[in-house]
Design a protein around this motif. Structure first.
Motif, short mmCIF file in Angstrom:
data_model
loop_
_atom_site.label_atom_id
_atom_site.label_comp_id
_atom_site.label_asym_id
_atom_site.label_seq_id
_atom_site.Cartn_x
_atom_site.Cartn_y
_atom_site.Cartn_z
N TYR A 68 0.83 -1.19 0.00
CA TYR A 68 0.00 0.00 0.00
C TYR A 68 0.87 1.24 0.00
N ALA A 77 0.56 1.01 9.69
CA ALA A 77 0.11 -0.01 10.64
C ALA A 77 1.17 -1.08 10.84
N MET A 78 1.89 -1.43 9.78
CA MET A 78 2.93 -2.45 9.90
C MET A 78 4.04 -1.96 10.83
N THR A 81 2.76 -2.19 14.44
CA THR A 81 2.75 -3.56 14.92
C THR A 81 4.13 -3.99 15.39
N TYR A 127 -5.06 1.03 11.45
CA TYR A 127 -5.05 -0.42 11.25
C TYR A 127 -6.14 -0.83 10.26
N HIS A 128 -7.33 -0.29 10.45
CA HIS A 128 -8.46 -0.66 9.58
C HIS A 128 -8.19 -0.25 8.13
N ARG A 130 -5.30 0.36 6.59
CA ARG A 130 -4.22 -0.41 5.98
C ARG A 130 -4.68 -1.84 5.70
N MET A 131 -5.49 -2.42 6.61
CA MET A 131 -5.99 -3.77 6.39
C MET A 131 -6.86 -3.83 5.15
N MET A 132 -7.74 -2.83 4.96
CA MET A 132 -8.59 -2.80 3.78
C MET A 132 -7.76 -2.68 2.50
N GLU A 133 -6.68 -1.89 2.57
CA GLU A 133 -5.83 -1.72 1.40
C GLU A 133 -5.09 -3.02 1.08
N MET A 134 -4.64 -3.74 2.13
CA MET A 134 -3.96 -5.00 1.88
C MET A 134 -4.91 -6.06 1.34
N LEU A 135 -6.15 -6.07 1.84
CA LEU A 135 -7.15 -6.99 1.30
C LEU A 135 -7.43 -6.68 -0.16
#
Length: 207
Positions: A68, A77-78, A81, A127-128, A130-135
């Motif tokens: 992303y 987000a990475m 983490t 987090y949300h 970045r997660m949506m972008e990775m999905l």
């Protein structure tokens, strides 16, 4: 301070803005500069004031896949983490354009999460997002053909750079898409024949 107020003044309360000003380190980077390499321990997390940063994930052979982009107002987000787990980075972050960042010491993350609701919300929303972008990236790889992935990458770069002139090489695009330069060159030529782009010596013009 003006950039901090502009991009985060409506996100964070004044007390948190003041703390950020006190502890953050300002960083200005050039295009193509490495910000984080796989295997490095992370001592701070970024708040992006301007520019764009690519977040990539290397495989066992050292090839990298684009996960992303970060843009102004974003954080990674990475990175968060790895900060919270005190583990080594599993990503490669490189500036796609000249960028300005505020680097926050990782020791402040947990403290601010207790003290400031706006910071907790910012972390969860990051987090949300970045997660949506990775999905979306996973869906793109799994379900889209390479020509569709290439067109999406060019469209994303056009939006991020706010320009229809994209200064990049076929090799750089092939690395982002985890494919060969020959495949990228062939697909770009097809896009040119379809009057979607025009290829120049040092840049791609989006029509």
């Amino acid at each position: 301070n003006k950039a901090l107020q502009l991009h985060y003044g409506s996100t964070f309360e004044p007390a948190l803005i003041k703390e950020i000003q006190q502890v953050a380190t300002f960083m200005e980077v050039l295009e193509g500069q490495d910000l984080l390499k796989p295997g490095q321990f992370i001592k701070s997390m970024p708040l992006l004031l301007s520019g764009s940063i690519k977040i990539m994930r290397p495989d066992a052979d050292g090839e990298e896949l684009l996960l992303y982009h970060l843009e102004k107002g974003d954080t990674c987000a990475m990175t968060m983490t790895c900060c919270m787990g005190n583990t080594k980075s599993e990503i490669h972050a490189v500036s796609e354009t000249p960028a300005k960042l505020l680097m926050i010491p990782i020791g402040k993350m947990e403290e601010w999460s207790r003290k400031y609701k706006t910071w907790r919300n910012f972390v969860f929303e990051s987090y949300h997002k970045r997660m949506m972008e990775m999905l979306e990236s996973i869906d793109n790889i799994a379900f889209n053909n390479m020509d569709e992935r290439l067109e999406k990458l060019i469209a994303d770069k056009t939006q991020i750079l706010n320009s229809k002139h994209i200064y990049t090489t076929h090799k750089e695009i092939s690395q982002d898409l985890h494919t060969s330069r020959v495949v990228v060159s062939r697909l770009l030529k097809k896009m040119e024949n379809d009057n979607k782009i025009r290829l120049h010596r040092s840049f791609i013009e989006v029509l």
